[in-house]
Design a protein around this motif. Sequence first.
Motif, short mmCIF file in Angstrom:
data_model
loop_
_atom_site.label_atom_id
_atom_site.label_comp_id
_atom_site.label_asym_id
_atom_site.label_seq_id
_atom_site.Cartn_x
_atom_site.Cartn_y
_atom_site.Cartn_z
N ALA A 181 12.78 -17.84 -1.43
CA ALA A 181 11.56 -17.06 -1.63
C ALA A 181 11.89 -15.60 -1.93
CB ALA A 181 10.65 -17.17 -0.41
N GLN A 182 12.87 -15.04 -1.21
CA GLN A 182 13.26 -13.64 -1.45
C GLN A 182 13.83 -13.48 -2.85
OE1 GLN A 182 12.62 -10.94 0.59
NE2 GLN A 182 11.42 -12.53 1.55
N ALA A 183 14.66 -14.42 -3.29
CA ALA A 183 15.22 -14.37 -4.64
C ALA A 183 14.11 -14.51 -5.69
CB ALA A 183 16.27 -15.47 -4.82
N THR A 184 13.14 -15.36 -5.41
CA THR A 184 12.01 -15.54 -6.31
C THR A 184 11.18 -14.26 -6.41
OG1 THR A 184 11.96 -17.90 -5.80
CG2 THR A 184 9.96 -16.97 -6.76
N LEU A 185 10.96 -13.60 -5.28
CA LEU A 185 10.21 -12.34 -5.29
C LEU A 185 10.93 -11.27 -6.11
CD1 LEU A 185 8.83 -12.12 -1.66
CD2 LEU A 185 7.49 -12.28 -3.77
N THR A 186 12.24 -11.26 -6.08
CA THR A 186 13.00 -10.31 -6.89
C THR A 186 12.74 -10.55 -8.38
OG1 THR A 186 14.71 -10.10 -5.20
CG2 THR A 186 15.34 -9.50 -7.45
N VAL A 187 12.70 -11.81 -8.78
CA VAL A 187 12.42 -12.14 -10.18
C VAL A 187 10.97 -11.76 -10.52
CG1 VAL A 187 12.28 -14.01 -11.87
CG2 VAL A 187 14.16 -13.96 -10.21
N ILE A 188 10.04 -12.01 -9.60
CA ILE A 188 8.63 -11.65 -9.84
C ILE A 188 8.49 -10.13 -9.97
CG2 ILE A 188 6.32 -11.65 -8.80
CD1 ILE A 188 7.15 -14.40 -7.51
N GLU A 189 9.20 -9.38 -9.13
CA GLU A 189 9.18 -7.92 -9.27
C GLU A 189 9.70 -7.50 -10.63
OE1 GLU A 189 10.61 -5.11 -6.36
OE2 GLU A 189 10.22 -6.54 -4.75
N GLY A 190 10.73 -8.18 -11.12
CA GLY A 190 11.24 -7.89 -12.46
C GLY A 190 10.21 -8.17 -13.53
N ALA A 191 9.44 -9.25 -13.37
CA ALA A 191 8.38 -9.57 -14.32
C ALA A 191 7.30 -8.48 -14.30
CB ALA A 191 7.77 -10.94 -14.00
N LEU A 192 6.97 -7.99 -13.12
CA LEU A 192 6.00 -6.90 -13.02
C LEU A 192 6.53 -5.65 -13.72
CD1 LEU A 192 3.31 -5.78 -11.92
CD2 LEU A 192 4.59 -5.08 -9.88
N ALA A 193 7.80 -5.33 -13.49
CA ALA A 193 8.41 -4.16 -14.14
C ALA A 193 8.39 -4.30 -15.66
CB ALA A 193 9.84 -3.96 -13.63
N ASP A 194 8.61 -5.51 -16.16
CA ASP A 194 8.55 -5.75 -17.61
C ASP A 194 7.13 -5.50 -18.13
OD1 ASP A 194 11.22 -6.42 -17.65
OD2 ASP A 194 10.86 -8.60 -17.70
N ARG A 195 6.12 -5.83 -17.32
CA ARG A 195 4.73 -5.70 -17.75
C ARG A 195 4.20 -4.29 -17.65
NH1 ARG A 195 1.88 -11.23 -15.46
NH2 ARG A 195 3.34 -12.64 -16.48
N ILE A 196 4.53 -3.58 -16.56
CA ILE A 196 3.95 -2.25 -16.36
C ILE A 196 4.95 -1.13 -16.67
CG2 ILE A 196 2.35 -3.14 -14.62
CD1 ILE A 196 4.02 -1.63 -12.48
N GLY A 197 6.18 -1.50 -16.92
CA GLY A 197 7.22 -0.52 -17.20
C GLY A 197 8.10 -0.31 -15.99
N LYS A 198 9.39 -0.18 -16.24
CA LYS A 198 10.35 -0.03 -15.14
C LYS A 198 10.11 1.26 -14.35
CE LYS A 198 13.94 -2.92 -17.21
NZ LYS A 198 13.15 -4.07 -17.00
N GLU A 199 9.75 2.34 -15.06
CA GLU A 199 9.49 3.61 -14.37
C GLU A 199 8.27 3.50 -13.47
OE1 GLU A 199 9.47 7.15 -16.77
OE2 GLU A 199 11.29 6.54 -17.82
N ALA A 200 7.21 2.87 -13.96
CA ALA A 200 6.00 2.71 -13.16
C ALA A 200 6.28 1.84 -11.93
CB ALA A 200 4.87 2.11 -13.99
N ALA A 201 7.06 0.78 -12.12
CA ALA A 201 7.39 -0.10 -10.99
C ALA A 201 8.24 0.64 -9.96
CB ALA A 201 8.12 -1.35 -11.48
N ALA A 202 9.20 1.43 -10.43
CA ALA A 202 10.03 2.21 -9.51
C ALA A 202 9.20 3.26 -8.78
CB ALA A 202 11.18 2.87 -10.26
N ALA A 203 8.26 3.89 -9.49
CA ALA A 203 7.40 4.90 -8.87
C ALA A 203 6.49 4.25 -7.82
CB ALA A 203 6.56 5.61 -9.93
N LEU A 204 5.99 3.08 -8.13
CA LEU A 204 5.14 2.36 -7.18
C LEU A 204 5.93 2.03 -5.91
CD1 LEU A 204 2.53 0.87 -6.42
CD2 LEU A 204 3.40 -1.10 -7.72
N ARG A 205 7.13 1.48 -6.08
CA ARG A 205 7.98 1.16 -4.92
C ARG A 205 8.25 2.42 -4.11
NH1 ARG A 205 11.23 -2.29 -2.58
NH2 ARG A 205 10.97 -3.98 -4.04
N HIS A 206 8.59 3.51 -4.80
CA HIS A 206 8.89 4.76 -4.09
C HIS A 206 7.66 5.25 -3.32
CE1 HIS A 206 10.54 8.68 -3.20
NE2 HIS A 206 9.44 9.22 -3.71
N ALA A 207 6.51 5.25 -3.96
CA ALA A 207 5.29 5.74 -3.31
C ALA A 207 4.96 4.91 -2.06
CB ALA A 207 4.12 5.72 -4.28
#
Length: 147
Positions: free
Chosen positions: A107-133
Motif C-alpha cells: 500500500a505504501q509503494a502504491t501511494l508513492t506511485v499515486i503521489e507521482g500521478a498527482l504530481a504529473d497532473r498538477i505539476g511537480k512544483e505544486a505537489a512539492a509545495a503542497l507536501r511542504h505546506a
Amino acid sequence: MTEPASNLPLLLAGAKRWFDDALTASMRAAGEQPLTSAQGQVFAFLDPEGTTVAELARRLGVTRQTAHQAVHGLLALGLLEQVPDPASARNRLIRITAEGARVHHRAQATLTVIEGALADRIGKEAAAALRHALTLPRGEPPVVEAP
C-alpha cells in the motif's frame, strides 16, 4: 448562480478521498483485499511492539468502539494479531502480522506511485509545495470568534 468556493477542510477531505479511492482501486486491481480508510489508518499508528486499542483510538481521534471495529476487521483478515501486554495483565497489544506488513508495504509503494500521478497532473512544483505546506507546524488549534 455561482457556487461559493469550498473551504479548505472540504478541499482537504476531497483530496484525501481521491487518494483513498485510488489506493482502494489499485489494491483491488492487484488482487489485494481492499481495506476501509479507517482500517488503513490503523497501520500508521501501530508501534512495532504493539499498541492497545485504547491508545489507537486516542491516536486516531476516534472512540474506542470505532477503533475496536477497525481492529477486529483487520484481525479477521489476518493482518493484525492480539498478544498479551507484558506491562499489564488486563491489556492486549495489537501488532502487525507478517501478512499485514506485506500488505502495508504494498500500500505504501502504491501511494508513492499515486503521489507521482498527482504530481504529473498538477505539476511537480505544486505537489512539492503542497507536501511542504502540509508538513509545516500549525501549533495548537486556535479558538476564534466569528465576525
